[in-house]
Design an enzyme around this catalytic site. Structure first.
Site, PDB file in Angstrom:
ATOM      1  CD  GLU C  51      -1.296   0.353   3.661  1.00  0.00           C
ATOM      2  OE1 GLU C  51      -1.774  -0.648   4.197  1.00  0.00           O
ATOM      3  OE2 GLU C  51      -1.583   1.505   3.985  1.00  0.00           O
ATOM      4  CB  ALA C  52       3.916   2.343   1.652  1.00  0.00           C
TER       5      ALA C  52
END
Lengths: 256, 330, 256, 330
Positions: C51-52
Site C-alpha cells: 500500500e505504501a
C-alpha cells in the site's frame, strides 16, 4: 530616445508588470520574451512554469513549444500538466499571458472559432489548450495583442477563456476562484486594465504617438477611461539591448 | 452561455468505473514479453470505431510510428482525445481516421502556425467536436486513473468551452461552491513514446511526463514505443524511475528516433524544416497526397521514414541541436 | 504426512488460493508469507503490491513494515499510496489479505476499537489503515485468523472495513465497487466462503483434526454449511520445506 | 451505520480552496536559502493549536528530529493527521502535543505491536478522533494539492470508519452512483524527511513517496529535513528527480540519519531493538518518563540522540543491514 518597433514596445511594457519574486505561467513567443526580459532586468527571481510540466528552467533559448526540452532545461523540476495546473489552482501562480482571435470588454477571449455555429465553424482555431485553465486559476491574466476593432469585439463568437464573463461578480458566481481575472491588456497603442466594480476594460496608459481616440477607433466596444491616463514609458536603451542581444537574438518574436 | 449550465457536447466514452473494472479484471498481469513490431501492435490493438489517445505533447515525445501505421492500416471512425495534440493531430487528420473528437488543443502547431488540412477537416462538419481545456481533458484521464467516474475542477466554468463540453455542474457538499464535474475518460487504446522500457513494458520517461502517467492508467490497451529496450535489471535497479508499470502495457515496440519529427528530450530536437514542409504542402491537395504517399503510405516502417528524411546524418544533427552543440537552425 | 503447526497450515492454505498471474495487495506477516510461498511454488508470476507504493519487489526477506525498503527492493516500481490504491480502484488487484479483532457473518472487520462508545473506547486499535481501502477495492478479500467466538462475533463493536455489510446487495448499494468482497476466511479449524445470495459466511472445508461442530462452537454466530464440505488438504512436504527454508527461515510468522 | 449517511465526525480544518489560495498567494516564491536548524524551524513554523502532518510511513523515512523538537518545545493543542502514523505517532502521543486527530492508522507499529502509551492517550477521552482510511486521508491531501475542496472516493462507504469520519455522500452526475466526498486537508504545517535537497528546498526522494508529494503541496508551511544538502546544480542536472519543488518549502534542515530509529531506503534500516525498547518501557510510566528525558528532553539535537544510541558505529551497522550486508538482526 532609442528607436524600437511595436513588438519590442509591447514586450518591454509586459515585462515591467512582472515584479521580483512573482510566478508566471507562460507560453511561447511574446510571453516568454517578456518573462526572460524581466528575469534579465529587474526580476531575476521570477518563477517560470510551463503547462506541460517544466518548472524554473535556465532557458538557453526561446522554446518553440511549451512542451519542448527547453522548457525544463536545467529546470528545478520536470513534472506534468496536472501538477502545473494544480499549482495554479492552489494559488501559487501570479501571472499568465494569453492571446486570442477576439477579446471583449470583460476580457473574455476567443481562440476556438469564427462563426457562431459550433458544428460548422467558419474558421476553426486550436481551442482552449491550457489557456482557459491558466486564465481560470492564475491570479492575473495579461493579454498582449494588436489594437484592432476586428479583435476587440462587442461579443466574442465563442468564449474560449474566461475574463470577467458578463462583468460584476459573474466570474466568481460561476465558480471560478475568487479574486483573480484579467489584469492588463497591452496593445501597440495602449495599456488597459479593468474597472474594479463593472469589470469593464479601461484605458490607463497611452503609448507614445497614439491618442485615446486612436485606441477607441480601433476597438469594437466602448472603452472606459481611467481618471488619469498616463503616457506609457517607452523601452529604455538597456531593455532594448538585453531584449535584442540576450533574449531574442534570432528575432523570433521581435522580428514579427 | 451561462454560469450554471451543464455541457451540451456529446460524451463519446463510458465513464462508469465498474465497467472499466470488469475490463481490467481480465487484463493480464503476467510479466511476459510484449515485444512486437508497430505493425503488429496496431493490427492487434487499434480497431475501427474505437477511441484513441496519444501521449506526449504535440511535437514532443510522440509515438509518430504508431500514428503513421494507423494511417497505413486505414483505421476509420475512431474517437480521438485531442489533448495537447499538434503534429500527431495533423497526421491523424490527414488520414481522417476519427469522426468524433474531444478537443482541447487541436489544429494548431503552437508557434509554428495552424495546419490547413486539419482545419479544413474540422470545418467540414465531418467531425463531432466536444470542447475541453487541456486541464479538463487531463483531469478526465486522471479520474479514470483514479477509478472514479468524475473529478471536480475549477476551470472553464462560465465559458463556451464548458457549454460545448460534456461536463456537469455540481455543488461542493462542504463549501456550497459550484464545480465542474468532468467525466472519466477511458480510451480503448493509447500509444505513448518513452525513453526506455524492458520487454514487459516497465517504462522510463526523462523530463516532463505531460499527462502520460494518467493516459497510461486510463487506457484499456496501451502500446509503448521506446527509443530503446533495456534489460529488466536496469528497471529494477532504480524502481522510482519507472513511470509506467508493465501491467498497464500491451505492446512494446522498439522505435529509435520514434518521436521524429518531434522533439525527444535529451535525445534529439524536432525537425522544424520537415514540420514546416508538412504545413506548407497541405495547402495543395495534390502535393499533399504525394507527400503523404512518400512519407507514410509508401513507407514500410519508421526506419523508411527516417531514411528518406536525411537518415542517420540528420538524426545526428538533431541530436547535436538538442544538446545545444548546434545552436543554429539546421 | 509431515508434521506442521497451525500457522504453517493457514499459510499453506492461503497460498493455494493465489493463482498464477493474479495480483495481490499484501501486508506484513501471514499475507506476505502466503504470497511468497505461492510465488515459490505454483505462481511465480504473482504480482505483489504494497500500500505504501512498492510494486513487484524481489523480496530478499519478510518486510517488517508495508512501507519499509524491502517492499520495493528491486521492484519494478516504487510509487506512492495514492497510486497503489488507484490501481486497486481500477480493478487491477485481485486479492488482498486482511485481519481484525472481530469479524461478523458478512465478513465485516473491526480493527478500530472494543466498546461501542467512539469517544471513550475500552480498547483502541490502529483503525483502518489501508484495510478498508483494500477491502473496498480489491476483487477478493481473504482473512486468516484463529477460530474463536470472541473474534467471530454476531455484531462487530465497530465496522472498520466492509465485508458484505448487512448482506444481500448492501455492499453495492452503499456505493462500493460491484462484484467484489470477502472471499475466503481461513482459520486453524476451517475454510469458509460466503453464500452467493445472502452473503453469509459458510463452511466449505474442515481442517484435519476438526469437525463442523468444533468450528461452530468457536464461532459467535450461526455458520452456513456448503452442500459438500471437504477436508482441507494438509501442507505438503514441499510446501513446508519452502516455507521453512526459503520464505520464513527466521520463523517470524510460522513461529508465532 | 448506514449506507447513505454523512460522517458525524468533526472536520478539524477548513477545506475551502479560496482561503488556501489567499494564503498561498502571499507565500514567497523566491529562490533563497532556507537552511536553518531544526530548533529554529520548529520555533518559526510550528505553533500551539495548529494542525500538523508528518511525512513518511510510520517508521520509514520520518522526520524524527522534528517530532522530538516539537516535544522539547512543548507544543500543545495541535491537530494531527494520523496518516500511516506509527513511531511518529508514538513520539507525538508521548508529548500529548495534539488534542484532535484525523485517524487512519495510529497507536500501532505494524507487525511490531501496539504502543501502550499512545493507546492509553486515545482511550483517555482527551483526544477528539475523526476516522478515515489511509486512502481517504491521502485523498484529502490530494484534494488540497489539486486546489479543490473535495474529491470523490469509493472506499469506506457503508462502514463505521465512514460514519465516524467527516466525509459526505454525493451522487455522480454521470452514473447516478454514490461516492464519498472527502474534504481537502490543508495542514498548517508539515515535516517531511528526504534523501537530498538543495538550500532552496528542491528535494529528491529515493524509493516510494507514500503520500508525501501531496502532503507537501497541501501544507501551508513545510519543513524539510534531509540526509544531505546537495548543490542546486545537482537538482538541475536531473529535474525529473525532483519530488518537492522549492516554492513549497519553508525550512531546510540537514539531519543525517534523520529518520533514525526508522528506516531510510538505500541508507539505513530501522533500529528494531530501540523501537522494541520504546514500546516496552511505555508500560512503566516512571521508566517511560526517564526514557523520554534521556532520549528527547535532555538531548539538544538529533546528533545527541544518535550518539547516546550507539553513534556512528550503530549507524554503520544499520547501513549494512539496509544494504543486506548484515542479514541477521543486530
Amino acid at each position: 530616445m532609442p528607436d524600437y518597433n511595436v513588438m519590442e514596445l509591447m514586450v518591454c511594457v509586459a515585462s515591467r508588470e512582472l515584479e521580483e519574486g512573482a510566478s508566471v505561467g507562460v507560453g511561447t513567443g511574446v510571453p516568454c520574451a517578456a518573462t526572460m526580459l524581466a528575469q534579465k532586468t529587474h526580476a531575476p527571481n521570477l518563477l517560470i512554469v510551463f503547462e506541460a510540466g517544466g518548472v524554473a528552467p535556465l532557458l538557453p533559448e526561446m522554446p518553440i513549444s511549451v512542451g519542448d526540452s527547453r522548457t525544463f532545461y536545467k529546470g528545478v523540476m520536470a513534472s506534468g500538466m496536472v501538477q502545473i495546473m494544480e499549482t495554479c489552482a492552489r494559488g501559487t501562480v501570479d501571472y499568465t499571458f494569453l492571446g486570442g482571435a477576439q477579446i471583449d470588454m470583460y476580457g473574455n477571449l476567443n481562440s476556438t472559432q469564427i462563426g457562431f455555429d459550433h458544428d460548422r465553424p467558419k474558421v476553426r482555431f486550436p481551442g482552449s489548450g491550457g489557456a482557459n485553465d491558466f486564465a481560470s486559476l492564475c491570479w492575473r491574466t495579461m493579454v498582449v495583442t494588436p489594437q484592432d476593432s476586428r479583435r476587440f469585439v462587442e461579443k466574442c463568437d465563442f468564449i474560449t477563456t474566461p475574463g470577467y464573463l458578463t462583468g460584476d461578480d459573474a466570474r466568481e458566481k460561476a465558480g471560478l476562484p475568487k479574486g483573480c481575472g484579467p489584469y492588463r491588456i497591452i496593445t501597440n497603442m495602449a495599456v488597459m486594465d479593468f474597472e474594479p466594480v463593472s469589470k469593464r476594460m479601461r484605458i490607463i496608459s497611452i503609448n507614445p504617438g497614439y491618442s485615446v481616440e486612436d485606441v477607441q477607433k480601433n476597438c469594437g466596444f466602448e472603452l472606459l477611461k481611467a481618471d488619469k491616463i498616463i503616457e506609457t514609458a517607452p523601452p529604455t536603451a538597456e531593455e532594448l539591448r538585453i531584449l535584442r542581444e540576450e533574449v531574442d537574438p534570432e528575432r523570433y518574436v521581435i522580428g514579427r | 452561455m451561462g454560469a450554471f449550465e451543464n455541457g451540451i457536447g456529446k460524451l463519446f466514452t463510458d465513464p462508469d468505473p465498474d465497467n472499466a473494472r470488469a475490463f481490467f479484471r481480465k487484463k493480464s498481469r503476467e510479466m511476459k514479453s510484449k515485444v512486437m513490431t508497430v505493425k503488429e501492435a496496431v493490427e492487434k490493438f487499434v480497431h475501427d470505431g474505437e477511441y484513441l489517445a496519444i501521449g506526449g505533447f504535440g511535437a514532443n515525445r510522440i509515438p509518430t510510428a504508431v500514428c503513421h501505421e494507423i494511417l497505413r492500416q486505414g483505421r476509420k471512425n475512431m474517437g480521438f482525445a485531442g489533448h495537447t495534440a499538434t503534429h500527431d493531430f495533423e497526421i491523424l487528420a490527414a488520414g481522417k481516421i476519427f469522426d468524433r473528437l474531444d478537443a482541447s488543443y487541436v489544429v494548431g502547431l503552437e508557434a509554428r502556425g495552424l495546419s490547413p488540412n486539419a482545419r479544413n477537416y474540422l470545418q467540414s462538419g465531418e467531425v463531432d467536436v466536444t470542447e475541453w481545456s487541456n486541464y479538463g481533458l487531463a483531469a478526465r484521464f486522471r479520474a479514470a486513473g483514479m477509478g472514479v467516474s468524475f473529478v471536480p475542477i475549477r476551470t472553464t466554468l462560465g465559458t463556451e468551452t464548458c457549454k460545448y463540453g460534456a461536463g456537469k455542474i455540481i455543488t461542493c457538499p462542504f463549501t456550497g461552491e459550484p464545480y465542474l464535474a468532468v467525466p472519466a475518460l477511458y480510451p480503448d487504446v493509447a500509444a505513448i513514446h518513452v525513453h526506455a522500457c524492458d520487454i514487459y513494458g516497465n517504462s522510463q520517461i526523462k523530463g516532463i511526463s505531460i499527462s502520460d502517467l494518467d493516459v497510461a492508467r486510463a487506457a484499456k490497451r496501451l502500446i509503448i514505443t521506446t527509443e530503446r529496450i533495456i534489460h529488466s535489471d536496469e528497471i529494477r535497479r532504480e524502481p522510482n524511475q519507472t513511470a509506467i508499470p508493465y501491467y498497464l502495457v500491451d505492446a512494446v515496440c522498439e522505435v529509435p528516433y520514434g518521436s521524429y519529427p518531434g522533439n525527444m528530450a535529451y535525445e534529439y530536437f524536432s525537425d522544424e524544416e520537415h514540420l514546416r514542409e508538412w504545413m506548407k504542402v497541405e495547402k495543395d491537395p495534390d502535393a499533399f497526397k504525394k507527400f503523404l504517399d512518400k512519407n507514410i503510405y509508401n513507407c514500410k516502417s519508421h526506419f523508411d521514414y527516417i531514411s528518406i528524411n536525411g537518415g542517420m546524418e540528420k538524426m545526428m544533427k538533431l541530436r547535436q541541436k538538442e544538446l545545444l552543440i548546434l545552436a543554429q537552425e539546421i
